[in-house]
Enzyme design. Structure first.
Site, PDB file in Angstrom:
ATOM      1  N   GLY B  87       0.832  -1.204   0.000  1.00 52.59           N
ATOM      2  CA  GLY B  87       0.000   0.000   0.000  1.00 52.59           C
ATOM      3  C   GLY B  87       0.863   1.248   0.000  1.00 52.59           C
ATOM      4  O   GLY B  87       0.487   2.273   0.561  1.00 52.59           O
ATOM      5  N   GLY B  92       5.147   0.829   7.510  1.00 55.65           N
ATOM      6  CA  GLY B  92       3.901   1.074   8.233  1.00 55.65           C
ATOM      7  C   GLY B  92       4.011   2.180   9.273  1.00 55.65           C
ATOM      8  O   GLY B  92       4.863   3.057   9.189  1.00 55.65           O
ATOM      9  N   THR B  93       3.125   2.108  10.252  1.00 58.13           N
ATOM     10  CA  THR B  93       3.035   3.164  11.261  1.00 58.13           C
ATOM     11  C   THR B  93       4.311   3.280  12.079  1.00 58.13           C
ATOM     12  O   THR B  93       4.864   4.359  12.252  1.00 58.13           O
ATOM     13  CB  THR B  93       1.846   2.874  12.199  1.00 58.13           C
ATOM     14  OG1 THR B  93       0.662   2.858  11.427  1.00 58.13           O
ATOM     15  CG2 THR B  93       1.744   3.934  13.272  1.00 58.13           C
ATOM     16  N   ILE B 238       1.537   7.568  23.928  1.00 57.04           N
ATOM     17  CA  ILE B 238       1.829   8.532  22.871  1.00 57.04           C
ATOM     18  C   ILE B 238       1.822   9.942  23.446  1.00 57.04           C
ATOM     19  O   ILE B 238       2.758  10.715  23.241  1.00 57.04           O
ATOM     20  CB  ILE B 238       0.798   8.413  21.722  1.00 57.04           C
ATOM     21  CG1 ILE B 238       0.805   6.993  21.149  1.00 57.04           C
ATOM     22  CG2 ILE B 238       1.110   9.422  20.636  1.00 57.04           C
ATOM     23  CD1 ILE B 238      -0.237   6.741  20.084  1.00 57.04           C
ATOM     24  N   GLU B 241       4.851  10.528  25.760  1.00 59.13           N
ATOM     25  CA  GLU B 241       6.124  10.717  25.046  1.00 59.13           C
ATOM     26  C   GLU B 241       6.170  12.108  24.418  1.00 59.13           C
ATOM     27  O   GLU B 241       7.202  12.780  24.444  1.00 59.13           O
ATOM     28  CB  GLU B 241       6.315   9.636  23.978  1.00 59.13           C
ATOM     29  CG  GLU B 241       6.668   8.273  24.573  1.00 59.13           C
ATOM     30  CD  GLU B 241       7.049   7.244  23.520  1.00 59.13           C
ATOM     31  OE1 GLU B 241       7.013   7.574  22.317  1.00 59.13           O
ATOM     32  OE2 GLU B 241       7.372   6.112  23.905  1.00 59.13           O
ATOM     33  N   ALA B 387       4.288  -2.918  18.012  1.00 60.24           N
ATOM     34  CA  ALA B 387       4.979  -3.350  16.799  1.00 60.24           C
ATOM     35  C   ALA B 387       5.595  -4.732  16.970  1.00 60.24           C
ATOM     36  O   ALA B 387       5.429  -5.604  16.124  1.00 60.24           O
ATOM     37  CB  ALA B 387       6.062  -2.333  16.436  1.00 60.24           C
ATOM     38  N   HIS B 515      28.208  -5.823  37.852  1.00 61.18           N
ATOM     39  CA  HIS B 515      28.362  -4.664  38.733  1.00 61.18           C
ATOM     40  C   HIS B 515      29.368  -3.706  38.135  1.00 61.18           C
ATOM     41  O   HIS B 515      30.390  -4.137  37.653  1.00 61.18           O
ATOM     42  CB  HIS B 515      28.837  -5.100  40.113  1.00 61.18           C
ATOM     43  CG  HIS B 515      29.063  -3.947  41.036  1.00 61.18           C
ATOM     44  ND1 HIS B 515      28.009  -3.267  41.620  1.00 61.18           N
ATOM     45  CD2 HIS B 515      30.206  -3.324  41.423  1.00 61.18           C
ATOM     46  CE1 HIS B 515      28.513  -2.281  42.356  1.00 61.18           C
ATOM     47  NE2 HIS B 515      29.834  -2.296  42.250  1.00 61.18           N
TER      48      HIS B 515
END
Lengths: 657, 535
Positions: B87, B92-93, B238, B241, B387, B515
């Site tokens: 597409g 993608g997102t 969202i 952030e 995701a 450590h």
């Protein structure tokens, strides 16, 4: 009546007193305003009406008794060992007098009494350890009461007293003023042994907020550091007594905490009756303005505020002068300065018919936006700040987007920030912003101030001498690449001279001269907002390179406020060096407890006669040093001889390496 | 038992937040048993008709986000011929409008915040002279470039592995095994079809989005302006952030949250600490229990954005705000419209496609039947809108396609919020865990570790934070871990692996932690669970 003293959390120490049920009013007020305590010394109040076994201690202590508790000498200290008692049972004690030496996890420290009295009973003997907050001794107010108090101490040491606390509330008579419900008082904690008062940097909780045990509720600035102070009981902040930016003496209440939310209003009212606390007087005065009807147009609201000043006009000198020149009646001008003070800008504004000059200039580029009805045109921070300062947002001119009030606008209105200076004419230098008005001392500044005053009792004399610097300078240039610093060389030179004249390294004691075996050279360092004297220990015995590295580390710590007490108060002799600023000569104030301080000025070049040179003249470098000494045990000849030796060391500096 | 209960829980919520996660395929591996095949990858192109019988491909994947990509990679690893319908949105997102570019903004703004925090710097002995400045376009450019680069890498890996990429959007035709390219109208066939169409931002009714002054995360990531005052509708990952980005760059923020609590999806204890660290100490305020019922875009410099708020219960007007910008962060909805689902007899609920635990598509949510050879992964099935969860589901679907039964353990999938400091978690919140323990009849244990007692955190002068380990006292197994503190997102993996593998706190308490590292915060919590002290 329940009493808990010196409860420590991981980050800070809190003193908290809580009442269950009613208590006598006199006891409350007496507790609220104790003398400035250096430690967690606190009163235990007698109760006249309890005859239960559990309250035996109080009954036995009908004579006024004062508990000495193990102080928290560092934030991580959980328990302390009494290294030695400087007083014995029966001895008279004066406020401010050191009464015991306590070994904490960081250092040994003197613990001072903060009230006069008589040491009645030592509970924690020398060599024994007590938990922070536990009672280590009892003090009687009167000599005659020593026995009574001592007997009470035997009957119930600290833990028992705490267990005794939940006395049936019903048995106590109804009190006059103290509220009839559970609440507790949050006191200014002692975050260090030298802390006398603390500034509340910020409240993490507001009035009405719920607090949970372990939750940080305020940040306190002591003379050493900022620390989170945690609550150790659940409840609700009913009243903040010490506002942000204000200071409170250690042990005085800074807030009241209600056990139940419903009790907040009553407790708040009660807090108002606790006079004497340094409550925010100025914001309170501004309150009537905030109560004025809010419906008035934003700019119009400023006018009635001027009248509310009650006849007294407060204006800056320039504003007064300008008002006179412009023929403006100051009583008609609304003040935008701190506490409603009229500033020069306000006068200009008034003279030009209320149209602010700034607006006119901005008008063409930024069309005025009229907020919709009910919209508060202020950013979140501006709102919060205005609420805190009890300012009506409508009275503040907004300079943000769409005329919105920004945080800076509120800060300008409260006087916390200066208005942005007008853009200067091209080429002209920017106008100088000069500080104005009272700036409260920081913890460190106050400590310096107190330490200076403490030196006034000491009779001193001063002796100056020029020191020839050519050899020293030559040596310095030679070893500079190795990382040797002037400070380290100077400390070493002074320490070497002291070796020959230990008297200048001595301390005065009423019984005689106390010679300090170690030569620990303290050197004054100006740091942002204060002054501190990191110490180069055993300066006579250590290598200059090592001293230089140590010094660098100490200065770093001084700047970050992380010096341990031992690193700044173990000096036996002090150097104050202003040579790098070209100062010709100065003298220094002798720090309490030390015998001498050497003020070092800048090196200057001189032309002196010299038969060996071609022209009969030569150039030499000299600096003037001034020694200030305690004349009670050090005499002029001592100082003169010390300075002579110092000159010799400086002229033959190879011995420093 | 796990997939079913998870499904029920997810679907009962109105809108589930899409989590912005910088993800790698590796991070999803925790949810799987070790790979059972090691088939070498073929270097031929996929159009090998003999191999696919009557179909063009073994597998067609509709959507090329992180989920589709993960499925495609695993499909090729199983030697299946594979096509992906992108597409025109490879990545993608997550890659283009989500996790990846937002990390770039957070990285840049985080530095600005750090360098402007003179009090903090001075504790290190560092002083910055003059003002720390940033170039808004430069910051936005960094995000754009990062997205392009990751997108390029993703596309490159598909091409290299021999996956066919079809540019158009893929839709079902109603005939089994068929996917139509919406652009060309061409029909492709495959034995199995994996739907991975992803999601789009949800815009509540009454809100007009112009993507300039009123925008979703899509517009926010372009950072067209740094407003003086921005309202953020929704206080999930969202929104949180972005509040971090905006306040670091100098904006003030007002959160508008419909639920009674700020940060409602987080564990309450963590949310409380987060409120102190991420909200109270910053120029942020908030309203809770209110809807932004009407949001009208503004014109910069001329007219502000108007936000009318109503009470969530009484629906009465409570306040109107006039701000410079408004970000809509009210969650995400599946991107499943007009993709031929109805024609194929697939019912959706608010756009979500029903699947079983093997990722097989069901005809409907209640008692649906399996639609043969159709699978759905990622945000579109609503199981866990992350995701890396999508990618894990994609790999799981391929496992099932090749006949190895597999179900993703969603309880072992970690999530993170990349604020400063970060928040990370795996498993249920404490509130949910208490409920679960009561219902299932086991005893819940809780142990915490503190950043304030951690040497590395103190060296960083970042002592704020905590790690909370929830475990089953009867079995010792770790149920959930919640962390807030510096680098929390990097710390959660150990916990995620423990949940996936069923490791007990007894075992974890004996494992050695480096450590001095931040991991010792977890060491403290694991040891605390069995009555040991870490320091």
């Amino acid at each position: 009546m329940k009493f808990i003293a010196g409860i420590s959390s991981t980050t800070a120490l809190l003193c908290l007193v809580s009442w269950q049920g009613a208590v006598q009013n006199n006891a409350v007020s007496a507790f609220v305003a104790p003398k400035v305590p250096t430690n967690t010394l606190t009163h235990l109040f007698p109760s006249n009406n309890d005859i239960t076994n559990a309250m035996r201690l109080e009954t036995a202590l009908n004579a006024e008794a004062i508990k000495i508790t193990m102080p928290a000498l560092s934030s991580t200290m959980k328990e302390g060992r009494v290294v030695s008692w400087l007083k014995s049972e029966g001895d008279a004690i004066e406020a401010g007098e050191a009464i015991m030496v306590v070994e904490s996890d960081k250092a040994d420290m003197d613990v001072e009494a903060f009230e006069d009295g008589f040491l009645a009973k030592i509970i924690t003997d020398e060599g024994e350890t007590a938990e922070v907050g536990a009672v280590v001794a009892l003090i009687a107010a009167e000599e005659a009461d020593i026995e009574a108090v001592a007997a009470g101490g035997d009957a119930a040491p600290a833990p028992a007293a705490e267990e005794a606390a939940p006395a049936p509330a019903a048995e106590a008579p109804a009190a006059a003023a103290a509220p009839d419900f559970d609440f507790s008082q949050l006191d200014m904690p002692a975050l260090s042994s030298t802390m006398k008062e603390g500034k509340v940097v910020s409240w993490l909780k507001g009035e009405g907020d719920a607090v949970e045990a372990g939750e940080a509720i305020m940040v306190v600035e002591s003379d050493k550091a900022d620390m989170d102070v945690e609550a150790f009981e659940d409840g609700f902040i009913a009243a903040i007594i010490t506002d942000e930016g204000e200071s409170a003496a250690v042990g005085t209440p800074v807030a009241l905490i209600a056990a139940n939310e419903a009790d907040i209003p009553a407790l708040k009212a009660y807090a108002a009756t606790l006079g004497g606390a340094p409550a925010a007087a100025a914001p309170a005065a501004a309150a009537p303005a905030a109560a004025a009807p809010k419906a008035a147009a934003p700019k119009a609201a400023a006018a009635p505020k001027a009248a509310s000043a009650g006849g007294r006009v407060v204006a800056s000198p320039l504003a007064k002068k300008m008002a006179e020149e412009m023929g403006v009646d100051l009583s008609t001008v609304a003040g935008s300065g701190p506490g409603g003070r009229i500033t020069a800008g306000d006068v200009t504004k008034a003279a030009s018919g209320g149209a602010p000059a700034k607006k006119a200039a901005a008008a063409p580029t930024k069309p005025k936006w009229q907020p919709a009805e009910g919209v508060v045109a202020a950013t979140p921070t501006a709102r919060a700040l205005a609420k805190k300062a009890k300012l009506d947002l409508a009275s503040i001119e907004g300079t943000g987007e769409f005329g919105r009030v920004t945080a800076d606008d509120v800060k300008i209105a409260t006087g916390e920030m200066k208005p942005k200076s007008k853009v200067a004419a091209p080429g002209a230098p920017a106008p100088v912003e000069l500080p104005d008005g009272l700036v409260p001392f920081t913890g460190m500044q106050r400590a310096v101030s107190n330490n200076m005053v403490a030196t006034l009792d000491c009779p001193v004399f001063r002796a100056s001498r020029e020191i020839e610097m050519d050899a020293f300078n030559a040596l310095y240039q030679q070893v500079k690449p190795k990382g040797v610093t002037v400070s380290a060389l100077l400390a070493k030179a002074v320490a070497k001279a002291i070796e020959k004249h230990p008297i200048v390294n001595s301390s005065f004691r009423p019984e005689g001269t106390f010679f300090n075996k170690d030569i620990n050279i303290a050197m004054a360092v100006a740091i942002d907002g204060g002054l501190i004297t990191p110490v180069l220990k055993y300066a006579n015995e250590r290598d200059v390179l090592e001293l230089g590295e140590n010094w660098k580390e100490l200065v770093g710590k001084a700047k970050s406020g992380t010096l341990s007490p031992d690193e700044y108060n173990s000096g036996t002799f002090t150097i104050s060096n202003m040579g790098m600023f070209g100062v010709a000569q100065f003298d220094a104030i002798l720090p309490a407890g030390q015998g001498g301080i050497l003020a070092v000025a800048g090196t200057q070049e001189h032309i002196v006669p010299c038969k060996q040179s071609v022209l009969g003249l030569k150039k030499i470098s000299k600096m003037t040093v001034t020694l200030t000494c305690d004349h009670r045990q050090i005499y002029g000849a001592d100082a003169a001889l010390f300075l002579k030796t110092l000159n010799e060391v400086m002229m033959n500096p190879s011995q420093l390496l | 038992s796990k997939p079913l209960s998870t499904k029920a829980a997810i679907h009962s919520k109105p809108v589930k937040m899409k989590l912005f996660i910088a993800t790698t395929l590796l991070s999803a591996a925790a949810a799987f048993s070790p790979a059972r095949t090691n088939t070498p990858i073929r270097s031929v192109t996929s159009l090998d008709a003999s191999k696919c019988g009557n179909f063009d491909f073994d597998v067609i994947i509709v959507g090329c986000g992180v989920g589709g990509h993960g499925a495609a990679l695993h499909s090729r690893a199983q030697d299946l011929t594979t096509a992906v319908f992108s597409g025109q949105d490879v990545g993608g997102t997550c890659v283009n409008r989500g996790c990846v570019p937002s990390k770039a903004l957070l990285a840049a703004s985080g530095r600005v915040r750090e360098m402007r925090d003179s009090a903090h710097l001075s504790e290190f002995g560092i002083e910055v002279e003059g003002e720390v400045k940033y170039d808004r376009e430069g910051v936005a450019g960094h995000a754009k470039q990062l997205a392009n680069r990751v997108k390029g890498n993703l596309e490159g890996s598909l091409v290299a592995l021999g996956v066919d990429i079809v540019d158009g959007r893929g839709v079902l035709t109603g005939t089994a095994h068929e996917v139509k390219d919406e652009n060309s109208g061409k029909i492709y066939t495959a034995k199995d079809i994996i739907l991975a169409p992803g999601s789009i931002p949800f815009v509540p009714p009454g809100v007009s989005v112009d993507e300039k002054t009123v925008y979703t995360s899509d517009g926010a990531l372009e950072l067209n302006s740094v407003p003086e005052w921005v309202a953020i509708v929704g206080s999930g990952y969202i929104g949180l952030e972005f509040s971090d980005v905006y306040t670091a760059l100098g904006s003030e923020v007002t959160f508008i949250e419909a639920l009674p609590n700020i940060m409602p999806t987080f564990d309450r204890e963590i949310a409380k600490l987060a409120e102190r660290l991420l909200i109270r100490e910053r120029p942020i305020d908030y309203r809770t229990g209110v809807f932004a019922s009407e949001v009208t875009p503004g014109i910069p410099g001329e007219k502000p954005v108007t936000i009318k708020m109503i009470d969530a219960n009484t629906k009465e007007h409570v306040e109107t705000l006039e701000v410079d910008a408004c970000m809509i962060a009210t969650g995400r909805v599946p991107n499943t419209q007009n993709m031929g689902l109805e024609e194929s007899g697939i019912e959706t609920v608010r756009g979500f496609i029903a699947v079983d635990e093997k990722m097989r598509v069901l005809t409907k949510h209640e008692d649906g039947e399996v639609v043969p050879n159709v699978w759905c992964i990622g945000d579109a099935n609503g199981k866990m809108m992350l995701a890396h969860a999508a990618s894990a589901q994609g790999i799981s679907a391929i496992e099932n396609i090749v006949g190895r039964e597999h179900a993703v353990n969603h309880d072992a999938i970690p999530a993170a919020c990349f604020t400063h400091p970060e928040i990370a978690m795996v498993g249920p919140t404490e509130e949910q865990a208490i409920e679960r323990a009561e219902k299932e009849g086991w005893t819940l244990g809780k142990s915490t570790g503190s950043f304030r007692a951690n040497s590395k955190a103190l060296a960083e002068l970042e002592g704020n934070g905590m790690a909370k380990v929830l475990y089953n006292k009867d079995t010792g197994k770790v149920v959930a871990v919640h962390i807030i503190g510096i680098h929390a997102a990097d710390l959660i993996q150990e916990c995620s692996n423990a949940v996936a593998a069923g490791t007990t706190v007894q075992e974890l308490s004996m494992m050695v932690h480096t450590h001095p590292t931040l991991c010792e915060v977890l060491d403290e919590a694991f040891k605390g669970a069995v009555g040991m002290s870490a320091h």
